[in-house]
Every structure is written in structure tokens, then in C-alpha cells.
Design an enzyme around this catalytic site. Sequence first.
Site, mmCIF file in Angstrom:
data_model
loop_
_atom_site.group_PDB
_atom_site.id
_atom_site.type_symbol
_atom_site.label_atom_id
_atom_site.label_comp_id
_atom_site.label_asym_id
_atom_site.label_seq_id
_atom_site.Cartn_x
_atom_site.Cartn_y
_atom_site.Cartn_z
ATOM 1 N N GLU A 187 0.824 -1.212 0.000
ATOM 2 C CA GLU A 187 0.000 0.000 0.000
ATOM 3 C C GLU A 187 0.859 1.264 0.000
ATOM 4 O O GLU A 187 0.516 2.246 -0.652
ATOM 5 C CB GLU A 187 -0.952 0.020 1.210
ATOM 6 C CG GLU A 187 -2.103 -0.967 1.104
ATOM 7 C CD GLU A 187 -3.006 -0.710 -0.100
ATOM 8 O OE1 GLU A 187 -3.117 0.441 -0.546
ATOM 9 O OE2 GLU A 187 -3.591 -1.692 -0.600
ATOM 10 N N ASP A 214 -10.149 7.233 -2.034
ATOM 11 C CA ASP A 214 -9.028 7.818 -2.769
ATOM 12 C C ASP A 214 -9.574 8.436 -4.051
ATOM 13 O O ASP A 214 -10.801 8.557 -4.220
ATOM 14 C CB ASP A 214 -7.947 6.755 -3.069
ATOM 15 C CG ASP A 214 -8.401 5.738 -4.105
ATOM 16 O OD1 ASP A 214 -9.619 5.656 -4.373
ATOM 17 O OD2 ASP A 214 -7.540 5.026 -4.656
ATOM 18 N N TYR A 252 -6.657 6.667 4.004
ATOM 19 C CA TYR A 252 -6.851 5.702 2.918
ATOM 20 C C TYR A 252 -6.061 4.415 3.179
ATOM 21 O O TYR A 252 -6.587 3.306 3.132
ATOM 22 C CB TYR A 252 -6.441 6.309 1.563
ATOM 23 C CG TYR A 252 -6.341 5.247 0.499
ATOM 24 C CD1 TYR A 252 -7.479 4.812 -0.156
ATOM 25 C CD2 TYR A 252 -5.127 4.623 0.209
ATOM 26 C CE1 TYR A 252 -7.412 3.788 -1.088
ATOM 27 C CE2 TYR A 252 -5.048 3.603 -0.713
ATOM 28 C CZ TYR A 252 -6.195 3.190 -1.365
ATOM 29 O OH TYR A 252 -6.131 2.176 -2.268
#
Length: 363
Positions: A40, A141, A123
Site C-alpha cells: 500500500e 481515494d 486511505y
Amino acid sequence: MQKSAKTYFTSTLLSWAEQQEQRDMPWKATKDPYKIWLSEIILQQTRVEQGRPYYLKFIAAFPTIKDLAEAPEEQVMKLWQGLGYYSRARNLHAAAKHVMEEHLGVFPKEHKDILALKGVGPYTAAAIASFAYELSYAVVDGNVYRVLARYFGIHSAIDSSKGQKEFRVLAQELMDENQASKYNQAIMDFGATQCKPGLPHCEICPLSSACVSYDTDLVKLLPIKEKKLKKKNRYFYYFVIRDAEGLYLAKREKKDIWQHLYDFPSIESAQLKEPSIVINEAKEKLRELELEYLGISDPYKQVLSHQNITAYYLEFESSKNIPDNWKSAEKATKTKLKKYALPRIVERYLLDKSLISKEGESS
Ligand code: SF4
């Protein structure tokens, strides 16, 4: 908004996802929070195809969070070289150390503790919490803003705090709490491949019959942004000071682009300068070193999200050995040069000069 409209959106999205071919992403096959976190962070500003080899390199070099925490910063930065947004690498390293010290080496399981890690925003925290632990936190996002703005016809600006709050609340209401990871993955994939920024595939979209912007021809207008990004121009005039053994590099210590990477001693300007003026300024700054001026390079350009960088390289040579350290610069021997983490614009110059070779080639 009717509850049924939201339920329709969620169930249609989930069945769309089930029919899609799964893209091959090595981090999708795992529930290991360390690997999910790493992927991520890499994907925060990077496309999947560009990020994949970096993810694999990091996992090979640091199979566990302990390995990452114990690695020297230089190694982490070098592995990150070329991926940009280098604060991600520094934060990754700091967060790994934090997990070792504050969580006894076990990746945190609670959303608030994940969110407290350096470099992890709402996020990323929602993505890790849902993908690793099935906690029902909806990701929001650029993809999610776009899908929701278009489908529900929302005109609130996605870069205003009021607009962002509205989207966050809606995203959370739409989430299927029993299928947190599936839902988050589905809406991200839908935004990336179906409801795309430039050319959404509205004609074959399973949501088109209820999509407000499709119905009212607003697809191109939404989502709305308040501020237009104004890019800053920066001109770097680099001094490439060489002797027979090597050349000076300078570590970028300031809180600025490329922090903790290496470039050259330099002067910077917000405007393009006449070469003769820059050459005189450079000679003045370098007068305590006995150098011969060789020439100035063509411009090298690099476009960053908020800045346009133009670099010129002024080349100097010394017939005697230059000292190992001069001001804040350190001499890098030719053999060691490839070990330094460099901004891409500097790497390109060194490659053009055959001072380093591309990874995998022998120098
Ligand atoms: S119809 Fe078009 S704009 Fe609406 S959700 Fe589908 S792809 Fe997006």
C-alpha cells in the site's frame, strides 16, 4: 438518499467484481499485514506495474518487519531509488522501527494504531485494516471520489474539507460490512478499470441505468476540484567536481524533495539564468578548490507533481586529488558511486556520462 439506491450500488459493484479477471498482484494473495502495508505504501503514488518489482525487491531484502527495521537507512533508500516520493521510504523505515519498539514486532491490529504509523493516512489505514483483518473501514481515494461523484451526481469539491467529509460519510455507508476487503477492492478496481478518469466505459457499465452523471451528461464534469494546481519551476545548477578517483556528492538533508538522497553541490534559482552568469557564480563559490572548468551540460528535465525541475551540470576537474570532504560534500569513488541513492535526474546524467551503469549491467 434512498437506502435501496445505496444497496443497489453496493450489490451491483460486488457482482461486477466477481465477474472480473483478477489482476496478478503478489500482495493480493496474502493476509500478512506487513506485506499489505508495504504494497500500500508503494502504491500510494505509483502504478501497479511500476510498483511490482519494488515490492518484490523489498520482500526479498526484508522478509519481515524486523529485517526492515534493522536495515541501514542507506539500503532502504537505495532500494527505493527511482520510485519517487522518497518520504515514503523514510516513513516506512521509521514505522517499522516503531512497530518493533511499541508493538513488540507485531503489526498493529487496531485501526487507530495502524493510522498512527508514520506515512499511513486514512486511505492506507482503511486498506490495511480491511485487507489484513476484514475491519469495515471504507477506502476513499481518487478512484472512489470519481466513482461516487459520477454515480450519485455529487458536485461538492473533492479538494474541500466539506466535500471530503461528505464523500467519506457516503463511502462508509456504502460499504458492505461483512465483506470489507472485497468491497474496498471492488470499488478501487471499478474506478481504475471501468469508471476511468478520461474515458469511462459507460456503455458497458452495470451501474449506468442508475448513474446520475451518465443520465445527465455530466460524466466529463465530475468530480469537481476547487483549486487548480500551480506548478513551481526550479532550476538546479549542479557542480560536478571530479578528480581521477571520483566526484563530490552532497546529501540532501533539508525537508524538501529527495530528502536523504544524494546529488551534487549546487546553486538553485526560480528562474532560468544566463549560462555566463551561472558559470561566474560557480567559479566564485568553488574558488578555494583548484579546478578547471570544462563546460555545461544540456538541460535535464524532471516533472514532479508540484514542481518542474530543470538541471544543468557544470563540469569541473582537478588535476590534484580533491579532499574527501569539502563543505557538506563527500567524495564518492567511481566504484562506490552506484551504491548511493540518487534522484532520477542525477542518475540519468551519470548514466549519460558512463559514470554508472544500469542495474544488471556491469560498469
Ligand atoms: S455509467 Fe459511466 S460514469 Fe456512471 S458509474 Fe458507470 S462508468 Fe462511471
